[in-house]
Scaffold this motif. Sequence first.
Motif, PDB file in Angstrom:
ATOM      1  N   LYS A 118     -20.246 -92.303  58.004  1.00 26.51           N
ATOM      2  CA  LYS A 118     -20.711 -91.653  59.235  1.00 26.51           C
ATOM      3  C   LYS A 118     -22.200 -91.330  59.204  1.00 26.51           C
ATOM      4  O   LYS A 118     -22.612 -90.267  58.722  1.00 26.51           O
ATOM      5  CB  LYS A 118     -19.907 -90.374  59.477  1.00 26.51           C
ATOM      6  CG  LYS A 118     -18.426 -90.631  59.681  1.00 26.51           C
ATOM      7  CD  LYS A 118     -17.660 -89.343  59.857  1.00 26.51           C
ATOM      8  CE  LYS A 118     -16.163 -89.608  59.918  1.00 26.51           C
ATOM      9  NZ  LYS A 118     -15.356 -88.382  59.908  1.00 26.51           N
ATOM     10  N   ARG A 123      -6.603 -86.290  70.852  1.00 28.51           N
ATOM     11  CA  ARG A 123      -7.646 -87.216  71.326  1.00 28.51           C
ATOM     12  C   ARG A 123      -7.096 -88.265  72.288  1.00 28.51           C
ATOM     13  O   ARG A 123      -7.853 -89.097  72.787  1.00 28.51           O
ATOM     14  CB  ARG A 123      -8.379 -87.837  70.141  1.00 28.51           C
ATOM     15  CG  ARG A 123      -9.232 -86.812  69.418  1.00 28.51           C
ATOM     16  CD  ARG A 123     -10.134 -87.392  68.368  1.00 28.51           C
ATOM     17  NE  ARG A 123     -10.969 -86.342  67.782  1.00 28.51           N
ATOM     18  CZ  ARG A 123     -11.766 -86.500  66.745  1.00 28.51           C
ATOM     19  NH1 ARG A 123     -11.849 -87.688  66.156  1.00 28.51           N
ATOM     20  NH2 ARG A 123     -12.494 -85.502  66.279  1.00 28.51           N
ATOM     21  N   ARG A 126     -10.286 -91.947  66.350  1.00 28.79           N
ATOM     22  CA  ARG A 126     -10.964 -91.893  67.647  1.00 28.79           C
ATOM     23  C   ARG A 126     -10.533 -93.100  68.459  1.00 28.79           C
ATOM     24  O   ARG A 126     -10.302 -94.168  67.876  1.00 28.79           O
ATOM     25  CB  ARG A 126     -12.484 -91.935  67.462  1.00 28.79           C
ATOM     26  CG  ARG A 126     -13.028 -90.636  66.936  1.00 28.79           C
ATOM     27  CD  ARG A 126     -14.548 -90.602  66.880  1.00 28.79           C
ATOM     28  NE  ARG A 126     -14.929 -89.241  66.542  1.00 28.79           N
ATOM     29  CZ  ARG A 126     -15.743 -88.472  67.251  1.00 28.79           C
ATOM     30  NH1 ARG A 126     -16.340 -88.956  68.320  1.00 28.79           N
ATOM     31  NH2 ARG A 126     -15.999 -87.248  66.883  1.00 28.79           N
ATOM     32  N   SER A 162     -12.823 -78.231  59.173  1.00 33.33           N
ATOM     33  CA  SER A 162     -13.453 -79.546  58.996  1.00 33.33           C
ATOM     34  C   SER A 162     -13.794 -80.231  60.320  1.00 33.33           C
ATOM     35  O   SER A 162     -14.483 -81.249  60.330  1.00 33.33           O
ATOM     36  CB  SER A 162     -12.553 -80.444  58.147  1.00 33.33           C
ATOM     37  OG  SER A 162     -11.221 -80.372  58.603  1.00 33.33           O
ATOM     38  N   ALA A 163     -13.328 -79.674  61.449  1.00 30.72           N
ATOM     39  CA  ALA A 163     -13.723 -80.214  62.758  1.00 30.72           C
ATOM     40  C   ALA A 163     -14.516 -79.171  63.547  1.00 30.72           C
ATOM     41  O   ALA A 163     -14.769 -79.355  64.741  1.00 30.72           O
ATOM     42  CB  ALA A 163     -12.484 -80.660  63.537  1.00 30.72           C
ATOM     43  N   HIS A 219      -5.805 -83.891  65.687  1.00 25.54           N
ATOM     44  CA  HIS A 219      -6.264 -85.215  66.119  1.00 25.54           C
ATOM     45  C   HIS A 219      -6.122 -86.211  64.974  1.00 25.54           C
ATOM     46  O   HIS A 219      -5.982 -85.822  63.816  1.00 25.54           O
ATOM     47  CB  HIS A 219      -7.730 -85.165  66.577  1.00 25.54           C
ATOM     48  CG  HIS A 219      -8.691 -84.999  65.443  1.00 25.54           C
ATOM     49  ND1 HIS A 219      -9.044 -83.769  64.931  1.00 25.54           N
ATOM     50  CD2 HIS A 219      -9.378 -85.918  64.688  1.00 25.54           C
ATOM     51  CE1 HIS A 219      -9.907 -83.923  63.937  1.00 25.54           C
ATOM     52  NE2 HIS A 219     -10.125 -85.228  63.758  1.00 25.54           N
ATOM     53  N   ASP A 237      -6.580 -79.578  61.106  1.00 21.09           N
ATOM     54  CA  ASP A 237      -7.220 -80.900  60.993  1.00 21.09           C
ATOM     55  C   ASP A 237      -6.562 -81.685  59.861  1.00 21.09           C
ATOM     56  O   ASP A 237      -6.862 -81.470  58.688  1.00 21.09           O
ATOM     57  CB  ASP A 237      -8.728 -80.762  60.743  1.00 21.09           C
ATOM     58  CG  ASP A 237      -9.407 -82.137  60.674  1.00 21.09           C
ATOM     59  OD1 ASP A 237      -8.716 -83.147  60.958  1.00 21.09           O
ATOM     60  OD2 ASP A 237     -10.606 -82.196  60.346  1.00 21.09           O
ATOM     61  N   HIS A 267     -17.487 -78.504  63.617  1.00 19.88           N
ATOM     62  CA  HIS A 267     -18.817 -78.930  64.079  1.00 19.88           C
ATOM     63  C   HIS A 267     -18.721 -79.725  65.373  1.00 19.88           C
ATOM     64  O   HIS A 267     -19.728 -80.170  65.896  1.00 19.88           O
ATOM     65  CB  HIS A 267     -19.533 -79.750  62.999  1.00 19.88           C
ATOM     66  CG  HIS A 267     -18.758 -80.949  62.490  1.00 19.88           C
ATOM     67  ND1 HIS A 267     -17.427 -80.908  62.173  1.00 19.88           N
ATOM     68  CD2 HIS A 267     -19.151 -82.223  62.242  1.00 19.88           C
ATOM     69  CE1 HIS A 267     -17.027 -82.093  61.743  1.00 19.88           C
ATOM     70  NE2 HIS A 267     -18.052 -82.910  61.782  1.00 19.88           N
ATOM     71  N   ARG A 268     -17.505 -79.925  65.869  1.00 20.92           N
ATOM     72  CA  ARG A 268     -17.320 -80.701  67.099  1.00 20.92           C
ATOM     73  C   ARG A 268     -17.027 -79.758  68.268  1.00 20.92           C
ATOM     74  O   ARG A 268     -16.078 -78.977  68.206  1.00 20.92           O
ATOM     75  CB  ARG A 268     -16.136 -81.670  66.942  1.00 20.92           C
ATOM     76  CG  ARG A 268     -16.207 -82.583  65.709  1.00 20.92           C
ATOM     77  CD  ARG A 268     -17.271 -83.629  65.856  1.00 20.92           C
ATOM     78  NE  ARG A 268     -17.162 -84.648  64.813  1.00 20.92           N
ATOM     79  CZ  ARG A 268     -18.218 -85.186  64.202  1.00 20.92           C
ATOM     80  NH1 ARG A 268     -19.445 -84.814  64.484  1.00 20.92           N
ATOM     81  NH2 ARG A 268     -18.044 -86.118  63.292  1.00 20.92           N
ATOM     82  N   ARG A 275      -5.740 -82.170  52.867  1.00 17.88           N
ATOM     83  CA  ARG A 275      -5.746 -81.446  54.149  1.00 17.88           C
ATOM     84  C   ARG A 275      -4.339 -80.944  54.505  1.00 17.88           C
ATOM     85  O   ARG A 275      -4.172 -79.833  54.980  1.00 17.88           O
ATOM     86  CB  ARG A 275      -6.276 -82.349  55.272  1.00 17.88           C
ATOM     87  CG  ARG A 275      -7.770 -82.487  55.226  1.00 17.88           C
ATOM     88  CD  ARG A 275      -8.333 -83.273  56.401  1.00 17.88           C
ATOM     89  NE  ARG A 275      -9.792 -83.218  56.352  1.00 17.88           N
ATOM     90  CZ  ARG A 275     -10.592 -83.894  57.146  1.00 17.88           C
ATOM     91  NH1 ARG A 275     -10.101 -84.698  58.062  1.00 17.88           N
ATOM     92  NH2 ARG A 275     -11.897 -83.763  57.038  1.00 17.88           N
ATOM     93  N   ASN A 294      -6.640 -85.055  60.068  1.00 15.63           N
ATOM     94  CA  ASN A 294      -7.198 -86.397  60.251  1.00 15.63           C
ATOM     95  C   ASN A 294      -7.189 -87.083  58.878  1.00 15.63           C
ATOM     96  O   ASN A 294      -7.720 -86.549  57.915  1.00 15.63           O
ATOM     97  CB  ASN A 294      -8.633 -86.236  60.764  1.00 15.63           C
ATOM     98  CG  ASN A 294      -9.216 -87.523  61.289  1.00 15.63           C
ATOM     99  OD1 ASN A 294      -8.494 -88.405  61.739  1.00 15.63           O
ATOM    100  ND2 ASN A 294     -10.537 -87.628  61.222  1.00 15.63           N
TER     101      ASN A 294
HETATM  102  O1  LIG Z   1     -12.395 -86.041  59.416  1.00 12.38           O
HETATM  103  C1  LIG Z   1     -13.270 -85.323  59.905  1.00 12.38           C
HETATM  104  O2  LIG Z   1     -14.414 -85.239  59.447  1.00 12.38           O
HETATM  105  C2  LIG Z   1     -12.905 -84.436  61.076  1.00 12.38           C
HETATM  106  O3  LIG Z   1     -11.541 -84.518  61.325  1.00 12.38           O
HETATM  107  C3  LIG Z   1     -13.706 -84.795  62.309  1.00 12.38           C
HETATM  108  O4  LIG Z   1     -13.388 -86.107  62.699  1.00 12.38           O
HETATM  109  P1  LIG Z   1     -14.470 -86.937  63.554  1.00 12.38           P
HETATM  110  O5  LIG Z   1     -15.612 -87.222  62.604  1.00 12.38           O
HETATM  111  O6  LIG Z   1     -13.743 -88.167  64.005  1.00 12.38           O
HETATM  112  O7  LIG Z   1     -14.898 -86.065  64.697  1.00 12.38           O
END
Ligand SMILES: O=C(O)[C@H](O)COP(=O)(O)O
Length: 403
Positions: free
Chosen positions: A203, A116, A62, A152-153, A59, A21, A155-156, A36, A23
């Motif tokens: 978020k 994604r 989004r 960190s991802a 990823h 991850d 939870h998805r 990261r 991101n």
């Molecule tokens: O940055 C984050 O918290 C993770 O990569 C998950 O990303 P998301 O909140 O877009 O699912």
Amino acid sequence: MTTFQTIDDLEPGRRLLVRIDVNAAVEDGIVQDSRRFARHAETIRELLADDHAVALLAHQGRPGRDTFVSLEGHAEILADHLDHPVAFVADTAGEDALAAIEDLESGDVLLLGNVRMCDEELPEEEPDVKAETALVRTLAPAFDAYVGDAYSAAHRSHASIVGFPRVMDAYAGRVMEREYTAITAVREREFDGPVTMVLGGTKAEDTIPIVERLDDTVDRFCLGGVVGELFLRADGHDVGYDVAGSSRFDHQWETHRDDLERILDAYRDELFLPTDLADEDGDGNRREVPVDGIRKSQPFLDVGSETADRYADLASDSAAVFVKGALGVFEDERFADGTVTVVSAIAESDCFSVVGGGDTARVVELYDVDEDDFSRVTIAGGAYVRALTGEPLVGIDVLEDQH
Ligand SMILES: O=C(O)[C@H](O)COP(=O)(O)O
Ligand SMILES: Nc1ncnc2c1ncn2[C@@H]1O[C@H](COP(=O)(O)OP(=O)(O)OP(=O)(O)O)[C@@H](O)[C@H]1O
């Protein structure tokens, strides 16, 4: 002790699909380096030392957001951290990706296109459903094993997180293992004194439920960022609206309004809301305004100094402090004061402290706060706060199921 296989259990020289991850923040279209990258580079370095061939899956953003960009820049940042080439293919599971995977040899690193971009990745579905996606069915046969490193991802319930471990031999990478061990240990600790949580960021979905779930552990929640403004709106203030081009507030308000109002009612004594906020005046300078005097104006970008000082005092007077999400847009120096004041107060105090969030952890780098002054800086945000509440993480569950 972990309850899943780790990369220590892998035979050397395998062909590995590794979910990381990275991101990241994107400024003016440019991907920003973060902790990261450095942490995942440690996992990759170990895999290369064991002669594996490594294809990375990751990823960014989004669909529909301006952070939804190609991973080409990520490959360059990773290569810098590794001091080793990282090839990039702008395709995830099509012909180009499969050709690049076939060419992989021991010691090679390849980053596949933003996962994604595949429609099947994002809808949250059961692992067995995700295992049936074309993404998983196409990529899985090209590898000997899957390494889940994206704590960190975790939870998805996305295809790249939960689908592959259903059909492949799966192992936890170093980041997954270390974050899991550290956050589990934090959850089991007891503190002799007040526990404070600084909840900010953008978020609502990841943060609002935390108040209820951590009510037994946390004595006071200091709210800021977009989340803080949504709570102020629930409290009848004229902030937390989409005005002057912002688009962060109204849809989150519509989705979470009932929860915001119920939680505010039920936990009012534990919730600390901003009393002042900061925005940009006509000359581009920071301007602070008391919350009571605000009528829907431009978007606010930080908490004011009265709020920051109050939160810093609460944090300094705590046995433990957990931070999730920034109190303002700290990437812009004019709006960093709130977050930096509070994070610096935590660093200077003797309290047990965890600072988390993919973006939020960057405060520590950008403003030269010493990482060693915190008990833990985690690169996870939503996953870390969920784990703190004791809620299982699907990405861990699927690895444990193999054990
Ligand atoms: O940055 C984050 O918290 C993770 O990569 C998950 O990303 P998301 O909140 O877009 O699912
Ligand atoms: N008032 C605000 N308006 C817009 N953005 C804000 C505001 N306050 C904070 N932010 C942004 O919040 C971001 C950090 O929060 P975010 O919700 O992305 O969580 P995070 O800490 O990165 O965790 P995760 O890992 O879940 O993404 C920062 O990049 C900051 O710019």
